[in-house]
Design a protein around this motif. Structure first.
Motif, mmCIF file in Angstrom:
data_model
loop_
_atom_site.group_PDB
_atom_site.id
_atom_site.type_symbol
_atom_site.label_atom_id
_atom_site.label_comp_id
_atom_site.label_asym_id
_atom_site.label_seq_id
_atom_site.Cartn_x
_atom_site.Cartn_y
_atom_site.Cartn_z
ATOM 1 N N MET A 1 5.670 8.999 16.555
ATOM 2 C CA MET A 1 7.044 8.630 16.200
ATOM 3 C C MET A 1 7.335 9.071 14.764
ATOM 4 O O MET A 1 6.528 8.868 13.869
ATOM 5 C CB MET A 1 7.241 7.123 16.339
ATOM 6 N N LYS A 2 8.499 9.650 14.551
ATOM 7 C CA LYS A 2 8.863 10.125 13.224
ATOM 8 C C LYS A 2 9.158 8.954 12.284
ATOM 9 O O LYS A 2 9.593 7.879 12.706
ATOM 10 C CB LYS A 2 10.092 11.031 13.293
ATOM 11 N N ILE A 3 8.918 9.192 11.000
ATOM 12 C CA ILE A 3 9.253 8.219 9.968
ATOM 13 C C ILE A 3 10.739 8.319 9.665
ATOM 14 O O ILE A 3 11.260 9.408 9.437
ATOM 15 C CB ILE A 3 8.430 8.488 8.698
ATOM 16 N N LYS A 4 11.428 7.180 9.683
ATOM 17 C CA LYS A 4 12.867 7.163 9.392
ATOM 18 C C LYS A 4 13.062 7.104 7.875
ATOM 19 O O LYS A 4 12.737 6.114 7.224
ATOM 20 C CB LYS A 4 13.533 5.969 10.069
ATOM 21 N N LEU A 5 13.602 8.184 7.341
ATOM 22 C CA LEU A 5 13.792 8.340 5.898
ATOM 23 C C LEU A 5 15.273 8.388 5.571
ATOM 24 O O LEU A 5 16.010 9.223 6.112
ATOM 25 C CB LEU A 5 13.106 9.624 5.420
#
Length: 360
Positions: free
Chosen positions: A1-5
């Protein structure tokens, strides 16, 4: 899962355009395979506007000026991304706000209250680093050498102008630099050589702040050093600013490309160590975290005089902070990765603190 930045940029500040340049540059270095990047734009009048996730690097500054539904002041948390009916927590915020209302601890305070991890310095370091007078007073506590200066607020200037002029002319030597105390990027700064020019420069500076600092000019090299870390900061190589103008003003920094740089600077090993020591002392006395650019004057006899630190140095293509790290062996994209890691490290440490008596 991608990191939400979350990329937070723009801002109600005279440095709004600088922030846009920084946001564009950062977007061009982020690993979009690892991060889901949410733009959060603050207009010049303080409106918060959220955008759809970026699909890739931003090519133009204009494309950053998103114009979707404005976030209502009483629902500021709605800048968080939404998945279905549930608010999805951003993993980390990257504030790219220069100047007041962003770099000065105000936004950092909001993010602290919301318990969100964020890149860079905290409330105290940001506020002290933005106010040049407070910063210099803390540097004095750390025993750091500085140029002579005088400071005053608008009301003091209104009521005691003659006394202040006498104080400046008696304690300082021409030329002088007149600066708003709470601003960066050389906005509102004027170099003056006589009383007439000084009077005009004070009025210019008061357009940007209620507090002014007047510094004595000095014949010296302008050297800079990047600092990175939390409790154990480390320094980059040194770089030298070689302005072709009378001084390193806003246009020279961001617009006309007339300034030259020596990276690395020609410095002796002894001078480099003195600069590193002063940079880390400045970093620690302000209780900094993440990143800082330390700016110095160095005289012919290699006396190191600290000018200021910038707690949110620019990430534009011509910015010294990333350039110094790149020449020190740390690539731009890796620098961003480390800054995010440092933000998470500091956040996790804070989560260990007790917030009730006896741990109840």
């Amino acid at each position: 899962m991608k990191i939400k930045l979350g990329l937070l940029y723009g801002g109600k500040s005279a440095e709004h355009e600088v922030s846009l340049l920084t946001a564009r540059a950062v977007s061009q270095a982020i690993n979009f395979d690892k991060y889901e990047v949410y733009p959060i734009f603050i207009t010049k009048v303080g409106e918060w506007i959220k955008g759809n996730p970026l699909m890739g690097p931003v090519d133009t500054v204009e494309s950053l000026k998103i114009s979707k539904e404005t976030i209502r002041p009483n629902s500021i948390t709605s800048f968080l991304p939404i998945d279905g009916d549930d608010a999805s927590h951003l993993d980390v915020i990257f504030p790219l706000l220069h100047g007041p209302n962003g770099e000065d601890g105000t936004v950092q305070g909001l993010l602290e209250v919301m318990n969100l991890p964020y890149v860079g310095n905290g409330v105290l370091a940001s506020a002290a680093g933005m106010d040049k007078v407070v910063m210099k007073q803390l540097f004095n506590e750390a025993g750091l050498a500085q140029v002579p200066y005088v400071h005053f607020i608008r009301n003091e200037w209104k009521n005691s102008q003659t006394a202040l002029l006498q104080k400046m002319e008696g304690n300082l030597k021409w030329p002088l630099f007149v600066k708003p105390a709470n601003l960066g990027s050389s906005v509102g700064i004027t170099k003056v050589a006589n009383r007439e020019e000084l009077l005009t420069a004070v009025e210019v500076a008061f357009k940007y702040d209620r507090k002014i600092i007047v510094e004595q000019g000095i014949v010296a090299r302008e050297l800079e050093m990047s600092v990175l870390g939390n409790d154990e900061p480390r320094c980059s190589i040194a770089g030298e600013v070689l302005p072709t103008k009378d001084f390193y003003d806003y246009e020279a920094k961001y617009e006309d490309g007339t300034t030259n740089y020596a990276i690395p600077a020609e410095v002796s090993p002894e001078l480099l160590e003195k600069m590193k020591d002063a940079a880390i002392r400045a970093f620690k006395v302000l209780d900094c975290s993440g990143l800082v650019r330390a700016d110095f004057f160095v005289t012919d006899d290699e006396e190191v005089i600290i000018n200021e630190v910038n707690t949110l140095p620019g990430f534009t293509p011509i910015s010294m902070y990333p350039k110094l790290w790149m020449e020190s062996g740390l690539a731009y994209s890796d620098l961003i990765e480390e800054l995010i890691a440092l933000a998470m490290e500091r956040f996790e440490e804070k989560q260990q603190l007790e917030h009730s008596k006896d741990g109840e």
